[in-house]
Design a protein around this motif. Structure first.
Motif, short mmCIF file in Angstrom:
data_model
loop_
_atom_site.label_atom_id
_atom_site.label_comp_id
_atom_site.label_asym_id
_atom_site.label_seq_id
_atom_site.Cartn_x
_atom_site.Cartn_y
_atom_site.Cartn_z
N GLN A 1 0.85 -1.18 0.00
CA GLN A 1 0.00 0.00 0.00
C GLN A 1 0.89 1.23 0.00
O GLN A 1 2.11 1.14 0.19
CB GLN A 1 -0.95 0.01 1.20
N SER A 2 0.29 2.36 -0.27
CA SER A 2 1.06 3.60 -0.40
C SER A 2 1.36 4.19 0.97
O SER A 2 0.62 4.01 1.94
CB SER A 2 0.28 4.60 -1.25
N LEU B 1 -9.24 3.37 -1.94
CA LEU B 1 -9.47 3.54 -0.50
C LEU B 1 -10.17 2.30 0.04
O LEU B 1 -11.07 1.76 -0.60
CB LEU B 1 -10.36 4.76 -0.24
N ASP B 2 -9.75 1.85 1.20
CA ASP B 2 -10.41 0.71 1.85
C ASP B 2 -10.45 0.96 3.35
O ASP B 2 -9.45 1.42 3.93
CB ASP B 2 -9.67 -0.60 1.55
N ARG C 1 0.44 -5.90 -9.49
CA ARG C 1 0.35 -5.30 -10.83
C ARG C 1 -0.26 -3.90 -10.75
O ARG C 1 0.14 -3.00 -11.48
CB ARG C 1 -0.49 -6.18 -11.75
N VAL C 2 -1.23 -3.74 -9.87
CA VAL C 2 -1.88 -2.43 -9.72
C VAL C 2 -0.90 -1.39 -9.20
O VAL C 2 -0.82 -0.26 -9.73
CB VAL C 2 -3.09 -2.55 -8.77
N MET C 3 -0.12 -1.74 -8.20
CA MET C 3 0.84 -0.79 -7.64
C MET C 3 1.94 -0.48 -8.65
O MET C 3 2.38 0.67 -8.77
CB MET C 3 1.43 -1.35 -6.35
N MET D 1 -2.39 4.32 -6.39
CA MET D 1 -2.10 4.47 -4.96
C MET D 1 -3.20 3.78 -4.15
O MET D 1 -4.38 3.89 -4.50
CB MET D 1 -2.02 5.94 -4.58
N LEU D 2 -2.82 3.07 -3.12
CA LEU D 2 -3.78 2.37 -2.27
C LEU D 2 -3.56 2.77 -0.82
O LEU D 2 -2.43 2.72 -0.32
CB LEU D 2 -3.65 0.85 -2.44
N PHE D 3 -4.66 3.12 -0.15
CA PHE D 3 -4.59 3.53 1.24
C PHE D 3 -5.59 2.72 2.06
O PHE D 3 -6.80 2.80 1.83
CB PHE D 3 -4.88 5.02 1.38
#
Length: 433
Positions: free
Chosen positions: A27-28, A64-65, A202-204, A209-211
């Protein structure tokens, strides 16, 4: 009774999480930015698939999760995947006509093909194999209709199906509990946690960006943009994709009124003697039953355990209580497993809809993909991609689901009070079939 089937060190977490540190998932760093091209709410298969398509198209994507990445059913499901698109062809034809039913069925096949191609092209290591699926007939009166439905799908769509009578079923499953089986050799299986991790990587790498730990409180139109509310702050975005499926809540009430969250419960056994495993699952098939109150089960990827799942509770979310019910159902299929203990017992929420079909589209400019009705791995991957194509304005984003109304019911607000009488009704139908 619970203590009699649970191993002393039994866990109430997903079997698929073993060997994975949830806190170490990619994650970011830092906090989400104030602006983004697209905010994706949810980091399961739907959200990651949408984010991958969008990021590779050059969009600045923020995922966002409220929990850790993939906390919901993306890493809690049974890992069974296949091209069959329920409801049956006959049921769809009765509701929508033969032509649209045919197109809807074909789109179900497209979802499976998209998933398998993605795994292959992205070289995602997730124990994927074309193991074949067995539809196990639980009552004598169900064999004829199941065989007829399989033959119709084979004729119309080329899905290979083999009708196997009770006298020959032991070559596929070591059980006397069934009245014949239908083999679909094209179905497959994977490890959902490893698939999620591969997709996340693959997404990153694509620049999204993932938070985690970012609970969305609401989404509102704000001029040409959207305001995505978080505790103490707001993110502005040109587009929003809702990818919350069975965890859709009151932050997005229009969608909450259209999603029916249903608990899906699974147990994993302790390791089983290899000779017994070879007897009960001689060909490593994925199995599910003709019951309306569904049971589904499979050998683990290493062929050492049985993973057995089903709908065994309405509001009870304690996996230690659901474990004995699933163990009892498992022993009904394989009495030899009476003394085998449960090492893991867990649950997650799947999302059903009132028309028993998934939905992809938009409402007031907010895009969504959700409602996979128990076949979430291929559908979520495919329709997350479709939702992203719609955001991008590409014609390939069109779906056979587009003309269908995303239904709700009067007075429904996301709490399925009607499940109790429905479950009782379908259990009685299964018992007296």
């Amino acid at each position: 009774m619970a203590s009699s089937v649970l191993a002393p060190d039994a866990k109430s977490t997903s079997f698929w999480w073993e060997g994975h540190d949830q806190a170490s998932l990619q994650q970011s760093e830092g906090s989400p930015p104030d602006r983004a091209d697209v905010v994706v709410v949810g980091s399961g298969f739907t959200g990651l698939s949408a984010a991958l398509t969008l990021a590779r198209a050059g969009r600045q994507v923020v995922i966002l999760d409220a929990e850790q990445p993939g906390f919901g059913c993306s890493t809690r499901n049974g890992g069974q995947v296949g091209p069959r698109f329920g409801p049956s062809f006959a049921e769809l034809s009765a509701s929508y006509g033969v032509e649209r039913a045919t197109r809807l069925k074909r789109e179900g096949h497209n979802a499976y093909d998209y998933l398998t191609a993605l795994i292959r092209d992205e070289a995602i290591e997730c124990s994927f194999e074309t193991s074949g699926h067995l539809l196990c007939v639980h009552a004598p009166g169900r064999f004829g209709p199941a065989a007829k439905a399989a033959e119709a799908e084979q004729k119309a769509f080329g899905i290979e199906a083999q009708v196997i009578p009770k006298s020959e079923q032991h070559r596929e499953v070591g059980s006397d509990a069934f009245h014949g089986v239908i083999l679909f050799p094209g179905g497959g299986a994977l490890d959902p946690m490893r698939y999620h991790r591969g997709l996340l990587g693959r997404v990153m790498a694509a620049g999204a960006m993932l938070f985690a730990g970012q609970k969305v409180l609401g989404v509102e139109r704000d001029g040409q943009d959207f305001a995505v509310a978080l505790p103490g702050r707001t993110i502005r975005a040109r587009d929003v994709v809702l990818a919350t499926n069975g965890y859709t809540g009151d932050a997005t009430p229009w969608w909450q009124r259209r999603i029916i969250p249903i608990g899906s419960y699974i147990i994993a056994t302790e390791e089983i003697d290899p000779a017994l495993m070879a007897k009960i699952c001689p060909k490593r098939r994925m199995l599910h039953e003709t019951r309306k109150v569904v049971y589904y089960y499979r050998p683990s990827p290493d062929q050492k355990r049985i993973l057995f799942g089903g709908r065994v509770a309405l509001s009870e979310t304690d996996p230690r209580i659901s474990a004995p019910r699933l163990h009892e159902a498992m022993v009904r299929v394989w009495p030899e497993l009476q003394g085998v203990k449960v090492s893991h017992s867990w649950m997650g929420f799947v999302a059903f809809t009132f028309d028993h079909l998934p939905h992809v589209g938009s409402q007031d400019g907010v895009h969504h993909a959700m409602g996979y009705c128990g076949n979430g791995v291929p559908r979520s991957t495919y329709y997350g991609h479709k939702a992203a194509l719609k955001v991008l304005g590409r014609p390939e984003g069109a779906s056979e689901l587009d003309p269908l109304e995303f239904q709700t019911r009067p007075l429904y607000r996301g709490t399925p009070w009607f499940l109790a009488p429905s479950l009782l009704y379908y259990k009685l139908r299964d018992r007296f079939a």
